[in-house]
Design an enzyme around this catalytic site. Structure first.
Site, mmCIF file in Angstrom:
data_model
loop_
_atom_site.group_PDB
_atom_site.id
_atom_site.type_symbol
_atom_site.label_atom_id
_atom_site.label_comp_id
_atom_site.label_asym_id
_atom_site.label_seq_id
_atom_site.Cartn_x
_atom_site.Cartn_y
_atom_site.Cartn_z
ATOM 1 N N ARG A 20 0.832 -1.202 0.000
ATOM 2 C CA ARG A 20 0.000 0.000 0.000
ATOM 3 C C ARG A 20 0.870 1.258 0.000
ATOM 4 O O ARG A 20 0.524 2.261 -0.633
ATOM 5 C CB ARG A 20 -0.960 -0.013 1.197
ATOM 6 C CG ARG A 20 -2.013 1.079 1.105
ATOM 7 C CD ARG A 20 -3.121 0.872 2.108
ATOM 8 N NE ARG A 20 -2.632 1.020 3.472
ATOM 9 C CZ ARG A 20 -3.353 0.729 4.559
ATOM 10 N NH1 ARG A 20 -4.598 0.276 4.442
ATOM 11 N NH2 ARG A 20 -2.849 0.882 5.758
ATOM 12 N N LYS A 34 -2.662 6.541 1.021
ATOM 13 C CA LYS A 34 -2.591 6.943 2.429
ATOM 14 C C LYS A 34 -1.622 8.122 2.529
ATOM 15 O O LYS A 34 -0.467 7.960 2.926
ATOM 16 C CB LYS A 34 -2.140 5.756 3.294
ATOM 17 C CG LYS A 34 -2.602 5.865 4.734
ATOM 18 C CD LYS A 34 -2.385 4.561 5.474
ATOM 19 C CE LYS A 34 -2.778 4.666 6.937
ATOM 20 N NZ LYS A 34 -4.225 4.589 7.137
ATOM 21 N N GLU A 51 -16.495 6.611 3.952
ATOM 22 C CA GLU A 51 -15.681 6.112 5.060
ATOM 23 C C GLU A 51 -16.102 6.741 6.376
ATOM 24 O O GLU A 51 -16.788 7.754 6.410
ATOM 25 C CB GLU A 51 -14.209 6.470 4.834
ATOM 26 C CG GLU A 51 -13.557 5.642 3.771
ATOM 27 C CD GLU A 51 -12.048 5.589 3.955
ATOM 28 O OE1 GLU A 51 -11.586 4.934 4.889
ATOM 29 O OE2 GLU A 51 -11.358 6.216 3.151
HETATM 30 C C1 LIG Z 1 -5.343 3.851 7.384
HETATM 31 C C2 LIG Z 1 -6.735 4.104 6.963
HETATM 32 C C3 LIG Z 1 -7.747 3.141 7.110
HETATM 33 C C4 LIG Z 1 -7.542 1.843 7.828
HETATM 34 O O1 LIG Z 1 -6.693 0.957 7.163
HETATM 35 P P1 LIG Z 1 -6.057 -0.276 7.926
HETATM 36 O O2 LIG Z 1 -5.117 -0.845 6.940
HETATM 37 O O3 LIG Z 1 -7.146 -1.214 8.269
HETATM 38 O O4 LIG Z 1 -5.399 0.255 9.149
HETATM 39 C C5 LIG Z 1 -9.002 3.435 6.600
HETATM 40 N N1 LIG Z 1 -9.270 4.619 6.014
HETATM 41 C C6 LIG Z 1 -8.321 5.572 5.874
HETATM 42 C C7 LIG Z 1 -8.677 6.856 5.224
HETATM 43 C C8 LIG Z 1 -7.034 5.342 6.340
HETATM 44 O O5 LIG Z 1 -6.105 6.295 6.199
#
Ligand SMILES: *Cc1c(COP(=O)(O)O)cnc(C)c1O
Length: 339
Positions: free
Chosen positions: A80, A183, A219
């Site tokens: 990722r 991210k 989300e």
């Molecule tokens: C990090 C994040 C998540 C959660 O991802 P995980 O891999 O399960 O920790 C969900 N939404 C957003 C916007 C994020 O930045």
């Protein structure tokens, strides 16, 4: 081992002994360096500071019943971060460098990995940013990759309990063709107003809707949304959400438990029909949702009417946490023991 009040640690920063760093310069990655400093010396014209060339990851190391330290699906975090790097034109961190850096940061700070049974864990934060100087808007030629760790307490101090969230309709986290699937820090900056609005109204997190029509669920703050209905695990498909590794894992566990899985646009109108609703991410694994307040639409949705999380959410939560702490069989090879 370090003596800390593990059970009451917040999700916050606690200084540990070391962090690791690596610089990409002159077209190649240098050596992984160990540092005792909490500071980074960075050029004032670094692209990260001006144009937001920055991405990060979040994962945890868990101490099992057997005393061994476990990482959960680190390769998914590494991939990722590569996806995020591609998304904002940064140099990618090779998989083996990511792995070496994470393992080194965890091992060097082993005394901060909380004891088994406290519900606490060691949060691992890899970050990558443009450190090279540019004034024109273009990608940097130099990058820095850093991994630091910090012990964090159990997310639910009083146990696995329902939380309340609010639908925020007057700010967006990410655009459909923007950076939502990466991210990157910029998405977090964009989410701060929504988070503040939800908090000011007395709610734990904002629920973001699709930015185009405000008809579908995107989300919940920095966590993915899921719902349970008729033995089916339902989670949104959208071009502006970040694919959560916790969500991916819950989807697999739901299938293992014999549930059907639907990844599709989820309409706000469906909220009335769900038996269970939850937010999922590394920090809490699952936050069961007890109430969703659509403030602007004047509508409130309630779940967990007996005050307890639903049976499917509870089962999924216990299964995933059990695998992470090495208590349950790791059928899908998600766990790596740090040696
Ligand atoms: C990090 C994040 C998540 C959660 O991802 P995980 O891999 O399960 O920790 C969900 N939404 C957003 C916007 C994020 O930045």
């Amino acid at each position: 081992m370090q003596n800390l009040d593990w059970k009451n640690l917040p999700f916050g920063y606690v200084k540990t002994d070391y962090n690791v760093r690596c610089t990409f310069k002159d077209g190649k990655w240098g050596n992984l360096e160990v540092s005792e400093s909490e500071h980074i010396n960075i050029h004032m014209a670094a692209t990260a500071l001006h144009y937001g060339q920055e991405a990060f990851e979040g994962m945890k190391a868990y101490r099992g019943k057997d005393g061994k330290i476990r990482l959960f699906r680190w390769d998914e975090n590494a991939k990722r971060m590569q996806h995020s790097a591609e998304g904002i034109l940064m140099e990618k961190v090779p998989m083996d460098l990511f792995h070496e850096a994470v393992v080194k940061a965890v091992k060097l700070n082993e005394r901060f990995v909380p004891p088994y049974g406290t519900g606490a864990s060691l949060y691992v934060r890899p970050l990558l940013f443009g450190s090279g100087a540019e004034v024109g808007v273009r990608p940097a030629k130099e990058y820095m990759f850093v991994v630091f760790v910090t012990p964090v307490g159990p997310y639910f101090k009083e146990g696995f309990n329902p939380v309340k969230i609010a639908i925020v309709r007057d700010s967006d986290r990410a655009a459909p063709l923007g950076t939502g699937t990466f991210k990157v820090g910029g998405n977090y900056a964009a989410s701060l107003r929504g988070v503040a609005k939800a908090h000011d109204a007395g709610y734990g997190s904002p629920l973001y809707l699709d930015t185009k029509e405000k008809l579908y669920i995107d989300e919940i703050g920095a966590a993915n949304f899921f719902a349970i209905k008729d033995n089916t695990y339902i989670t949104p498909k959208s071009s502006s959400i970040l694919v959560s590794i916790t969500n991916k894992s819950l989807i697999q566990l739901a299938e293992d438990l014999g549930l059907k899985v639907e990844r599709r646009p989820v309409a706000v109108d469906e909220l009335d029909t769900f038996e269970e609703v939850g937010a999922c991410g590394t920090a809490a694994v699952i936050s069961p949702i007890g109430e969703i307040n659509d403030i602007d639409a004047g509508k409130v949705y309630k779940y967990c009417k007996n005050g307890k999380p639903g049976p499917v959410s509870t089962k999924l939560y216990e299964t995933l946490v059990g695998i992470q702490y090495g208590e349950l069989e790791d059928k899908h090879n998600w766990v790596t023991i740090v040696e």
